[in-house]
Design a protein around this motif. Structure first.
Motif, PDB file in Angstrom:
ATOM      1  N   GLN A   8       0.725  -1.504  -0.024  1.00  0.00           N
ATOM      2  CA  GLN A   8      -0.202   0.078  -0.393  1.00  0.00           C
ATOM      3  C   GLN A   8       1.093   1.446   0.032  1.00  0.00           C
ATOM      4  N   ILE A   9       1.746   1.149   0.909  1.00  0.00           N
ATOM      5  CA  ILE A   9       2.529   2.530   0.766  1.00  0.00           C
ATOM      6  C   ILE A   9       3.670   2.596   0.122  1.00  0.00           C
ATOM      7  N   SER A  10       3.957   1.642  -0.909  1.00  0.00           N
ATOM      8  CA  SER A  10       4.794   1.734  -2.403  1.00  0.00           C
ATOM      9  C   SER A  10       3.806   1.842  -3.156  1.00  0.00           C
ATOM     10  N   ALA A  11       2.911   1.524  -3.298  1.00  0.00           N
ATOM     11  CA  ALA A  11       1.527   1.958  -4.691  1.00  0.00           C
ATOM     12  C   ALA A  11       0.999   3.570  -4.073  1.00  0.00           C
ATOM     13  N   ALA A  12       1.007   4.204  -2.910  1.00  0.00           N
ATOM     14  CA  ALA A  12       0.658   5.369  -2.415  1.00  0.00           C
ATOM     15  C   ALA A  12       1.696   5.835  -2.942  1.00  0.00           C
ATOM     16  N   LYS A  13       2.924   5.777  -3.179  1.00  0.00           N
ATOM     17  CA  LYS A  13       4.566   6.744  -3.620  1.00  0.00           C
ATOM     18  C   LYS A  13       3.502   6.853  -4.768  1.00  0.00           C
ATOM     19  N   ASP A  14       3.634   5.478  -5.529  1.00  0.00           N
ATOM     20  CA  ASP A  14       3.199   5.703  -6.918  1.00  0.00           C
ATOM     21  C   ASP A  14       1.968   6.745  -7.900  1.00  0.00           C
ATOM     22  N   ASN A  15       1.609   7.259  -5.989  1.00  0.00           N
ATOM     23  CA  ASN A  15       0.147   8.077  -6.082  1.00  0.00           C
ATOM     24  C   ASN A  15      -0.746   7.464  -6.651  1.00  0.00           C
ATOM     25  N   ASP A  16      -0.727   5.902  -6.367  1.00  0.00           N
ATOM     26  CA  ASP A  16      -2.420   4.773  -6.451  1.00  0.00           C
ATOM     27  C   ASP A  16      -3.583   6.337  -5.320  1.00  0.00           C
ATOM     28  N   LEU A  17      -4.672   6.742  -6.358  1.00  0.00           N
ATOM     29  CA  LEU A  17      -5.596   6.773  -5.289  1.00  0.00           C
ATOM     30  C   LEU A  17      -5.832   6.295  -3.995  1.00  0.00           C
ATOM     31  N   ASP A  18      -6.629   4.523  -4.879  1.00  0.00           N
ATOM     32  CA  ASP A  18      -6.954   3.937  -3.365  1.00  0.00           C
ATOM     33  C   ASP A  18      -5.465   3.603  -1.937  1.00  0.00           C
ATOM     34  N   ALA A  19      -4.537   3.640  -2.363  1.00  0.00           N
ATOM     35  CA  ALA A  19      -3.662   3.690  -1.489  1.00  0.00           C
ATOM     36  C   ALA A  19      -3.389   4.674  -0.778  1.00  0.00           C
ATOM     37  N   VAL A  20      -3.410   5.890  -1.951  1.00  0.00           N
ATOM     38  CA  VAL A  20      -3.526   6.946  -0.594  1.00  0.00           C
ATOM     39  C   VAL A  20      -4.488   7.260   0.463  1.00  0.00           C
ATOM     40  N   SER A  21      -6.107   6.999   0.062  1.00  0.00           N
ATOM     41  CA  SER A  21      -6.921   6.629   0.543  1.00  0.00           C
ATOM     42  C   SER A  21      -6.436   6.064   2.030  1.00  0.00           C
ATOM     43  N   ALA A  22      -5.888   4.298   1.739  1.00  0.00           N
ATOM     44  CA  ALA A  22      -5.882   3.972   2.378  1.00  0.00           C
ATOM     45  C   ALA A  22      -5.246   4.056   4.192  1.00  0.00           C
ATOM     46  N   ILE A  23      -3.883   5.057   3.191  1.00  0.00           N
ATOM     47  CA  ILE A  23      -2.857   5.665   4.638  1.00  0.00           C
ATOM     48  C   ILE A  23      -3.783   7.359   4.695  1.00  0.00           C
ATOM     49  N   ILE A  24      -4.764   7.599   4.658  1.00  0.00           N
ATOM     50  CA  ILE A  24      -4.970   9.168   5.206  1.00  0.00           C
ATOM     51  C   ILE A  24      -6.489   8.395   6.268  1.00  0.00           C
ATOM     52  N   ARG A  25      -7.396   7.584   5.900  1.00  0.00           N
ATOM     53  CA  ARG A  25      -7.864   6.666   6.567  1.00  0.00           C
ATOM     54  C   ARG A  25      -7.109   6.273   7.848  1.00  0.00           C
ATOM     55  N   GLU A  26      -6.375   5.161   7.829  1.00  0.00           N
ATOM     56  CA  GLU A  26      -5.019   5.021   9.317  1.00  0.00           C
ATOM     57  C   GLU A  26      -4.723   5.879   9.787  1.00  0.00           C
ATOM     58  N   THR A  27      -4.712   6.888   9.114  1.00  0.00           N
ATOM     59  CA  THR A  27      -3.619   8.231   9.862  1.00  0.00           C
ATOM     60  C   THR A  27      -4.493   8.895  10.773  1.00  0.00           C
ATOM     61  N   GLU A  28      -6.309   8.784   9.872  1.00  0.00           N
ATOM     62  CA  GLU A  28      -6.978  10.132  10.270  1.00  0.00           C
ATOM     63  C   GLU A  28      -7.132  10.322  12.565  1.00  0.00           C
ATOM     64  N   ALA A  29      -7.165   9.118  12.847  1.00  0.00           N
ATOM     65  CA  ALA A  29      -7.314   8.905  14.043  1.00  0.00           C
ATOM     66  C   ALA A  29      -5.634   9.408  15.120  1.00  0.00           C
ATOM     67  N   LEU A  30      -4.349   9.664  14.079  1.00  0.00           N
ATOM     68  CA  LEU A  30      -3.390   9.745  14.607  1.00  0.00           C
ATOM     69  C   LEU A  30      -3.206  11.606  14.653  1.00  0.00           C
ATOM     70  N   VAL A  31      -3.738  12.032  13.352  1.00  0.00           N
ATOM     71  CA  VAL A  31      -4.039  13.358  12.562  1.00  0.00           C
ATOM     72  C   VAL A  31      -5.098  13.860  14.294  1.00  0.00           C
ATOM     73  N   GLN A  32      -6.099  14.043  14.438  1.00  0.00           N
ATOM     74  CA  GLN A  32      -7.008  14.041  15.320  1.00  0.00           C
ATOM     75  C   GLN A  32      -6.411  13.992  16.415  1.00  0.00           C
ATOM     76  N   ALA A  33      -5.452  12.998  17.122  1.00  0.00           N
ATOM     77  CA  ALA A  33      -5.499  13.084  18.719  1.00  0.00           C
ATOM     78  C   ALA A  33      -4.139  13.636  18.868  1.00  0.00           C
ATOM     79  N   LYS A  34      -3.122  14.059  17.850  1.00  0.00           N
ATOM     80  CA  LYS A  34      -2.254  15.013  18.193  1.00  0.00           C
ATOM     81  C   LYS A  34      -2.801  16.100  17.716  1.00  0.00           C
ATOM     82  N   ALA A  35      -3.749  16.820  16.566  1.00  0.00           N
ATOM     83  CA  ALA A  35      -4.146  17.899  17.007  1.00  0.00           C
ATOM     84  C   ALA A  35      -5.098  18.730  18.382  1.00  0.00           C
ATOM     85  N   ARG A  36      -5.682  17.698  18.904  1.00  0.00           N
ATOM     86  CA  ARG A  36      -6.210  18.353  20.532  1.00  0.00           C
ATOM     87  C   ARG A  36      -5.321  18.224  21.342  1.00  0.00           C
TER      88      ARG A  36
END
Length: 268
Positions: A8-36
């Motif tokens: 998934q990470i390799s595909a995201a680096k190649d601009n695969d939209l599904d892989a990028v979306s998966a990373i965004i979803r996976e990191t959202e909880a971390l982003v929200q927690a850090k923001a708070r």
């Protein structure tokens, strides 16, 4: 712990939209927690910095995909964590330190760590050789301290004696609340408790006469309130002292209280 895969990470680096979306979803909880965590305080409209910082975080995640040069999901998440720290720290300083450059704010945070969290001691340390090449002028340190005062955020450094410690970690130790659940309201409540206890501890270190006169000036129970100057004769009569003795006790007691309270500020 992450559910991302190497592919998934390799595909995201190649601009695969599904892989990028998966990373965004996976990191959202971390982003929200850090923001708070980095926001902490609430403005007069009841909003927090968290929403703006979360947006900064999402952009940072997107940009980090291309920059990451590791080869495991665990290394990727560690890279994202560091990138979020840097981006949100800079964004928070820009938002909450008007008139103070990001460099000056960062330097003052270093001084604050050396001062065990006391902003007034940090102002002094910032102008000394303890800062090395980042030593600040007196005017710059003063401006940084003024900019700092009034802001509390959960990642604020309060390290002391070489132990890395943030405000959230300190509150977790002192209140039992998990650091990730600590809120700005918890900070305010705990700070009031700490200050109240600190005031009474410092008063207990003064002489009986000094303690009574200072309590009278503010109406600290069980002493009734007397207006300094205007009610000195009445206070003196109630204490069995002279007006001069009351005034001397107030002058010396206030000076001693200030010295002891400043020293005790390291507790917060």
């Amino acid at each position: 712990m992450t559910h991302l895969t190497h592919s998934q990470i390799s595909a995201a680096k190649d601009n695969d939209l599904d892989a990028v979306s998966a990373i965004i979803r996976e990191t959202e909880a971390l982003v929200q927690a850090k923001a708070r965590q980095y926001a902490g305080s609430v403005d007069e409209h009841g909003n927090t910095l968290a929403e703006d910082l979360a947006q900064v975080g999402r952009i940072t995640v997107w940009q980090s995909i291309e920059k990451f040069d590791g080869d495991t999901p665990q290394a990727f998440m560690a890279y994202i964590d560091r990138a979020l720290h840097n981006a949100m720290s800079e964004a928070r300083r820009a938002e909450t330190r008007p008139g103070v450059t990001p460099y000056a704010a960062a330097d003052f945070e270093k001084a604050l760590t050396l001062a065990c969290g006391d902003p007034y001691e940090a102002e002094r340390i910032a102008t000394t050789d303890e800062m090395g090449e980042r030593k600040m002028s007196a005017d710059r340190a003063y401006a940084a301290r003024l900019s700092w005062l009034g802001l509390e955020y959960l990642d604020r450094p309060v390290s002391c004696d070489g132990e890395p410690l943030t405000l959230a970690m300190k509150l977790e130790r002192e209140t039992g609340l998990p650091a990730e659940l600590v809120t700005a309201a918890d900070i305010a409540s705990h700070r009031r408790t700490v200050i109240r206890g600190q005031v009474h501890r410092v008063l207990g270190l003064l002489s009986e006469r000094q303690r009574h006169v200072l309590k009278a000036g503010f109406g600290v129970a069980p002493v009734a309130q007397y207006q300094p100057g205007a009610d000195d004769d009445e206070l003196a009569a109630d204490m069995g002292a002279t007006r001069y003795q009351v005034q001397q006790a107030r002058t010396k007691g206030s000076r001693r209280f200030s010295e002891l309270y400043r020293a005790g500020a390291l507790a917060w």
